[in-house]
Design an enzyme around this catalytic site. Sequence first.
Site, PDB file in Angstrom:
ATOM      1  N   THR A  53       4.914   2.326   6.122  1.00 33.03           N
ATOM      2  CA  THR A  53       3.493   2.030   6.326  1.00 33.03           C
ATOM      3  C   THR A  53       2.862   3.079   7.220  1.00 33.03           C
ATOM      4  O   THR A  53       3.479   3.521   8.200  1.00 33.03           O
ATOM      5  CB  THR A  53       3.216   0.638   6.941  1.00 33.03           C
ATOM      6  OG1 THR A  53       1.844   0.568   7.318  1.00 33.03           O
ATOM      7  CG2 THR A  53       4.042   0.350   8.179  1.00 33.03           C
ATOM      8  N   ARG A  97      -4.602  -1.444  10.440  1.00 30.90           N
ATOM      9  CA  ARG A  97      -4.618  -2.912  10.493  1.00 30.90           C
ATOM     10  C   ARG A  97      -4.778  -3.398  11.937  1.00 30.90           C
ATOM     11  O   ARG A  97      -5.660  -2.925  12.600  1.00 30.90           O
ATOM     12  CB  ARG A  97      -3.386  -3.511   9.781  1.00 30.90           C
ATOM     13  CG  ARG A  97      -3.443  -3.251   8.273  1.00 30.90           C
ATOM     14  CD  ARG A  97      -2.627  -4.198   7.477  1.00 30.90           C
ATOM     15  NE  ARG A  97      -3.047  -5.567   7.681  1.00 30.90           N
ATOM     16  CZ  ARG A  97      -4.141  -6.125   7.124  1.00 30.90           C
ATOM     17  NH1 ARG A  97      -4.917  -5.413   6.331  1.00 30.90           N
ATOM     18  NH2 ARG A  97      -4.450  -7.371   7.378  1.00 30.90           N
ATOM     19  N   ARG A 102     -24.011  15.812  18.555  1.00 33.66           N
ATOM     20  CA  ARG A 102     -23.994  14.425  18.092  1.00 33.66           C
ATOM     21  C   ARG A 102     -22.794  13.631  18.621  1.00 33.66           C
ATOM     22  O   ARG A 102     -21.786  14.204  19.026  1.00 33.66           O
ATOM     23  CB  ARG A 102     -23.871  14.389  16.560  1.00 33.66           C
ATOM     24  CG  ARG A 102     -25.164  14.741  15.884  1.00 33.66           C
ATOM     25  CD  ARG A 102     -24.971  14.823  14.383  1.00 33.66           C
ATOM     26  NE  ARG A 102     -26.258  14.878  13.720  1.00 33.66           N
ATOM     27  CZ  ARG A 102     -26.454  15.300  12.488  1.00 33.66           C
ATOM     28  NH1 ARG A 102     -25.439  15.724  11.764  1.00 33.66           N
ATOM     29  NH2 ARG A 102     -27.659  15.286  11.961  1.00 33.66           N
ATOM     30  N   ARG A 145      -3.850   7.742   3.276  1.00 33.01           N
ATOM     31  CA  ARG A 145      -2.664   7.343   2.502  1.00 33.01           C
ATOM     32  C   ARG A 145      -2.333   8.340   1.394  1.00 33.01           C
ATOM     33  O   ARG A 145      -1.285   8.245   0.766  1.00 33.01           O
ATOM     34  CB  ARG A 145      -2.897   5.958   1.889  1.00 33.01           C
ATOM     35  CG  ARG A 145      -3.096   4.849   2.886  1.00 33.01           C
ATOM     36  CD  ARG A 145      -2.296   3.624   2.532  1.00 33.01           C
ATOM     37  NE  ARG A 145      -2.459   3.198   1.176  1.00 33.01           N
ATOM     38  CZ  ARG A 145      -3.066   2.064   0.793  1.00 33.01           C
ATOM     39  NH1 ARG A 145      -3.559   1.249   1.700  1.00 33.01           N
ATOM     40  NH2 ARG A 145      -3.134   1.737  -0.465  1.00 33.01           N
ATOM     41  N   GLU A 180      -9.655   0.397  12.678  1.00 34.69           N
ATOM     42  CA  GLU A 180     -10.335  -0.611  11.841  1.00 34.69           C
ATOM     43  C   GLU A 180     -10.133  -2.037  12.371  1.00 34.69           C
ATOM     44  O   GLU A 180     -10.973  -2.911  12.155  1.00 34.69           O
ATOM     45  CB  GLU A 180      -9.837  -0.528  10.395  1.00 34.69           C
ATOM     46  CG  GLU A 180      -8.335  -0.816  10.248  1.00 34.69           C
ATOM     47  CD  GLU A 180      -7.841  -0.782   8.816  1.00 34.69           C
ATOM     48  OE1 GLU A 180      -8.615  -0.505   7.892  1.00 34.69           O
ATOM     49  OE2 GLU A 180      -6.623  -1.049   8.621  1.00 34.69           O
ATOM     50  N   GLY A 237       4.514  -7.172   4.728  1.00 32.51           N
ATOM     51  CA  GLY A 237       4.364  -8.153   3.641  1.00 32.51           C
ATOM     52  C   GLY A 237       5.499  -8.045   2.639  1.00 32.51           C
ATOM     53  O   GLY A 237       6.134  -9.048   2.277  1.00 32.51           O
ATOM     54  N   ASP A 252       0.628   2.364   9.113  1.00 35.29           N
ATOM     55  CA  ASP A 252       0.171   1.636  10.305  1.00 35.29           C
ATOM     56  C   ASP A 252       1.162   1.684  11.476  1.00 35.29           C
ATOM     57  O   ASP A 252       0.778   1.417  12.613  1.00 35.29           O
ATOM     58  CB  ASP A 252      -0.098   0.165   9.956  1.00 35.29           C
ATOM     59  CG  ASP A 252      -1.060   0.004   8.797  1.00 35.29           C
ATOM     60  OD1 ASP A 252      -1.888   0.912   8.599  1.00 35.29           O
ATOM     61  OD2 ASP A 252      -0.977  -1.003   8.085  1.00 35.29           O
ATOM     62  N   GLY A 276       0.836  -1.203   0.000  1.00 32.92           N
ATOM     63  CA  GLY A 276       0.000   0.000   0.000  1.00 32.92           C
ATOM     64  C   GLY A 276       0.865   1.245   0.000  1.00 32.92           C
ATOM     65  O   GLY A 276       1.865   1.300   0.709  1.00 32.92           O
TER      66      GLY A 276
HETATM   67  O1  F6P Z   1      -1.283  -1.202   5.458  1.00 30.41           O
HETATM   68  C1  F6P Z   1      -1.765   0.035   5.046  1.00 30.41           C
HETATM   69  C2  F6P Z   1      -3.259  -0.005   4.890  1.00 30.41           C
HETATM   70  O2  F6P Z   1      -3.704   1.278   4.509  1.00 30.41           O
HETATM   71  C3  F6P Z   1      -4.026  -0.489   6.119  1.00 30.41           C
HETATM   72  O3  F6P Z   1      -4.111   0.486   7.124  1.00 30.41           O
HETATM   73  C4  F6P Z   1      -5.336  -0.890   5.512  1.00 30.41           C
HETATM   74  O4  F6P Z   1      -5.996  -1.875   6.274  1.00 30.41           O
HETATM   75  C5  F6P Z   1      -4.913  -1.457   4.184  1.00 30.41           C
HETATM   76  O5  F6P Z   1      -3.640  -0.903   3.888  1.00 30.41           O
HETATM   77  C6  F6P Z   1      -5.863  -1.136   3.064  1.00 30.41           C
HETATM   78  O6  F6P Z   1      -5.395  -1.747   1.906  1.00 30.41           O
HETATM   79  P1  F6P Z   1      -6.045  -1.537   0.467  1.00 30.41           P
HETATM   80  O7  F6P Z   1      -5.354  -0.348  -0.143  1.00 30.41           O
HETATM   81  O8  F6P Z   1      -5.735  -2.790  -0.253  1.00 30.41           O
HETATM   82  O9  F6P Z   1      -7.495  -1.278   0.640  1.00 30.41           O
END
Ligand code: F6P
Length: 386
Positions: free
Chosen positions: A154, A200, A191, A301, A251, A133, A156, A28
């Site tokens: 990343t 992740r 609200r 991102r 998430e 990965g 994350d 990513g």
């Molecule tokens: O690892 C980076 C990330 O943005 C995670 O936070 C997220 O779960 C995942 O990649 C989303 O991946 P994709 O771009 O395949 O939707």
Amino acid sequence: MASDMTASPIGSDLDEHRPRIGILTSGGDCPGLNAVIRAVTKTAFWLGYQVVGFEQGFEGLIDPVRYRVLTPQVTSGILVQGGTILGSTNKGRFSARAGKDGRAELAEGILDKVRATFDALRLEGLIVVGGDGSLSTALQFHEAGLPVVGVPKTIDNDLSCTAYTFGFNSAVLCCADALDRLHTTAESHGRVMVLEVMGRHTGWIALHGGIAGGGDVILIPEIPWTYENVLAKIVERTKLGKNFTLVVVAEGATLPDGGLVAEQSQNLQVKLGGIGHVVAHELEQRVDQDVRCVVLGHLQRGGGPTTFDRVLSSQYGVHAVRLIVEKKFGQMVCYDPPNILDASIAEAVGALRTVDPLGSAVVTAKAMGICFGDTPGYVCPFVMPK
Ligand code: F6P
């Protein structure tokens, strides 16, 4: 200049007399990738190397080999640009698949093809810019004797051996900015606003973004939580005259029943997302207020890197070239404040770096009254002197 090597012999467009370094960006994308590419190119140029940038992550290494020659001219002006000029993918022939022992394993024959490209281009080293990965793939290259080094990328922030991956700080800014905006509309309408952020299986973005953006509740995978405790926080705020509440949910946070909100995907990783709506729906049944959900998604991102990520990416790029020059293969650059150092890729991908529930960021948040859903009310996170 993109080269499709089906037309001319591989490497025929390269300078015969200069040593060569390869670089690819994989997985990513995130802010700062171009800053790393630029730093690598500039440093290698001054040292007399030629830089070969492979396209679409590892895919550019084989069938057909696709690369472009990177120069200071080609990379000029990309420091502040989001994305990656080389392209990236988290799918395809190199994406993580489970081997016999559950470890990531490449399909048969792939490593031989990669080796042929290294040989044909006479690469002295390859810089793999990626997350867990992609760096697991780089580790397989290293174990097969190919000269690779890693750069931890990343949003994350979940790689071991480094205090920060680049891209994280930019994602945190995005999260904080979203909370700043949600704050005003939440207050106007009285609200509960639920913001789902990425990360992740770790809560780094939610934790840092939540603190930076003044969140009231932060739900992360590392801390079990209940709806009752979140509800207690909303009620407590109402009693204090606050008619709105900002809930940040990672998430990958597990629901009170232990479940993850995720879909199975083709590779080793599940596709996370959707917990924000689940939490919002559940809270709506329990509070006498409107509840709305915003999923921040890939906005985290996109866009250019923060100044922190520009500096970190530049330092990472320079140190990666240094590792190749010093033939320290199988290493990943890392940040051990205030120093840029390196650690083995094997160690970095061996274990997920998770938020410490007793660490200083969580303690800071709890001391200020931020609720993690683990207690029904305020509990001071440090021992008070008697
Ligand atoms: O690892 C980076 C990330 O943005 C995670 O936070 C997220 O779960 C995942 O990649 C989303 O991946 P994709 O771009 O395949 O939707």
